[in-house]
Design an enzyme around this catalytic site. Structure first.
Site, short mmCIF file in Angstrom:
data_model
loop_
_atom_site.label_atom_id
_atom_site.label_comp_id
_atom_site.label_asym_id
_atom_site.label_seq_id
_atom_site.Cartn_x
_atom_site.Cartn_y
_atom_site.Cartn_z
N ASN A 11 0.87 -1.18 0.00
CA ASN A 11 0.00 0.00 0.00
C ASN A 11 0.91 1.23 0.00
OD1 ASN A 11 -1.79 2.05 0.54
ND2 ASN A 11 -2.26 1.39 2.63
N LYS A 13 0.12 4.23 -0.25
CA LYS A 13 -0.53 5.41 0.34
C LYS A 13 -0.33 6.63 -0.58
CE LYS A 13 0.12 3.38 4.82
NZ LYS A 13 0.12 3.52 6.26
N HIS A 99 -9.36 0.71 5.01
CA HIS A 99 -8.08 0.97 5.69
C HIS A 99 -8.33 1.88 6.89
CE1 HIS A 99 -4.04 2.33 6.54
NE2 HIS A 99 -3.62 1.26 5.89
N GLU A 101 -6.77 4.29 8.07
CA GLU A 101 -6.60 5.74 7.83
C GLU A 101 -7.88 6.33 7.27
OE1 GLU A 101 -2.96 5.43 5.59
OE2 GLU A 101 -1.90 4.91 7.44
N GLU A 171 -5.14 -5.36 10.73
CA GLU A 171 -4.16 -4.29 10.92
C GLU A 171 -4.45 -3.57 12.23
OE1 GLU A 171 -2.28 -3.09 6.98
OE2 GLU A 171 -4.03 -1.83 7.24
N GLY A 177 2.47 2.08 10.76
CA GLY A 177 3.36 3.23 10.59
C GLY A 177 4.04 3.66 11.87
N SER A 216 3.65 -2.33 10.38
CA SER A 216 5.11 -2.29 10.54
C SER A 216 5.78 -3.62 10.20
CB SER A 216 5.48 -1.81 11.95
OG SER A 216 4.96 -0.50 12.17
C1 PEP Z 1 -0.70 -0.03 6.18
O1 PEP Z 1 -0.84 1.16 6.03
O2 PEP Z 1 -1.55 -0.82 5.72
C2 PEP Z 1 0.47 -0.50 6.91
C3 PEP Z 1 0.48 -1.72 7.35
O3 PEP Z 1 1.49 0.41 7.09
P1 PEP Z 1 2.95 0.11 7.72
O4 PEP Z 1 3.45 -1.18 7.10
O5 PEP Z 1 3.77 1.29 7.32
O6 PEP Z 1 2.76 -0.02 9.18
#
Ligand code: PEP
Length: 258
Positions: A11, A13, A99, A101, A171, A177, A216
């Site tokens: 992703n 973003k 997601h 976000e 997630e 992040g 992460s």
């Molecule tokens: C995400 O945004 O779906 C995600 C898992 O981000 P990150 O790997 O940066 O934590």
């Protein structure tokens, strides 16, 4: 060893520009050998304006293309929205929905997420549906209640969701992040719970659905996460912007003994 094919999606973003994308995409294509893309479903999800660029660059590499969002409406006077049919027309095979976000910053709720998932599936796209608890919810020991609520809302998709086309991404919001990853045991417990709840709300195919972890994931922790029995790959944010890191994570998925 289960029979579910590992799934790893990047992703991107709201990152990238044409020149940087070109470099990233050509590095990904250069390292995606036929054996690897046969062993793992690999998908990249660039921002909308770059989907056509990515479709052309990925060509026949075996790396799939996905969008980061999709409209809940089929078509019409919805300024700024992008329909599932448009994404399919551009060569997308997948769309991320729900997601955290978008849930947090843009107010998307469980029923909107389900509506978007239904649109994606209805247009022949695969849906990567994200769920997960916040730090506050985990600390209040409400993780299972939150996941159960988010899964319940997906029940209308059960009959439509073929196993090759429906991926659940767990997630935990506190791990996205932040550099803070769920331990393999914490993630496994959530994934096993999610699989059981999916079955309970009517997903007869729950044992065959891919449930991937996001939060992460890095080359250094990917293999231990993906080796857990109910973790079938990852949704990768930050690390998907580096071809070396992303492909190392894809290789970890190919090697994991989950
Ligand atoms: C995400 O945004 O779906 C995600 C898992 O981000 P990150 O790997 O940066 O934590």
């Amino acid at each position: 060893m289960n029979s579910r094919k590992p799934f790893v999606a990047g992703n991107w973003k709201m990152h990238g520009d044409r020149a940087g994308n070109e470099r990233l995409l050509s590095a990904l294509v250069g390292s995606a050998d036929a054996g690897l893309v046969a062993a793992v479903d690999v998908v990249v999800c660039p921002p909308f304006p770059y989907l056509a660029q990515a479709a052309a660059a990925l060509g026949r590499s075996g790396i799939g293309l996905g969008a980061q969002n999709v409209a809940s409406w089929e078509n019409g006077a919805y300024t700024g929205e992008v329909s599932a049919a448009m994404l399919a027309d551009l060569g997308c095979r997948w769309a991320i929905v729900g997601h955290s976000e978008r849930r947090t910053l843009l107010g998307e709720d469980d029923s909107l997420v389900a509506a978007k998932g239904a649109r994606a599936l209805g247009a022949g796209l695969g849906a990567i549906v994200c769920i997960g608890e916040t730090l506050e919810e985990r600390e209040q020991e409400r993780t299972e209640a939150v996941l159960a609520r988010q899964i319940e809302a997906l029940a209308p998709l059960a009959a439509q969701a073929r196993e090759e086309q429906f991926v659940l991404a767990y997630e935990p919001v506190w791990a996205i992040g932040t550099g803070r990853t769920a331990s393999p045991e914490q993630a496994q417990a959530a994934h096993a719970f999610i699989r059981a709840r999916l079955a309970a709300v009517g997903f007869a195919q729950a044992a065959r659905l891919r449930i991937v972890y996001g939060g992460s994931v890095k080359p250094s922790n990917a293999r231990s996460l993906f080796s857990m029995p109910d973790i079938d790959g990852g949704l990768i944010g930050g690390a998907s912007l580096s071809a070396d890191d992303f492909m190392a994570i894809v290789r970890a998925a190919a090697l994991a003994e989950g």
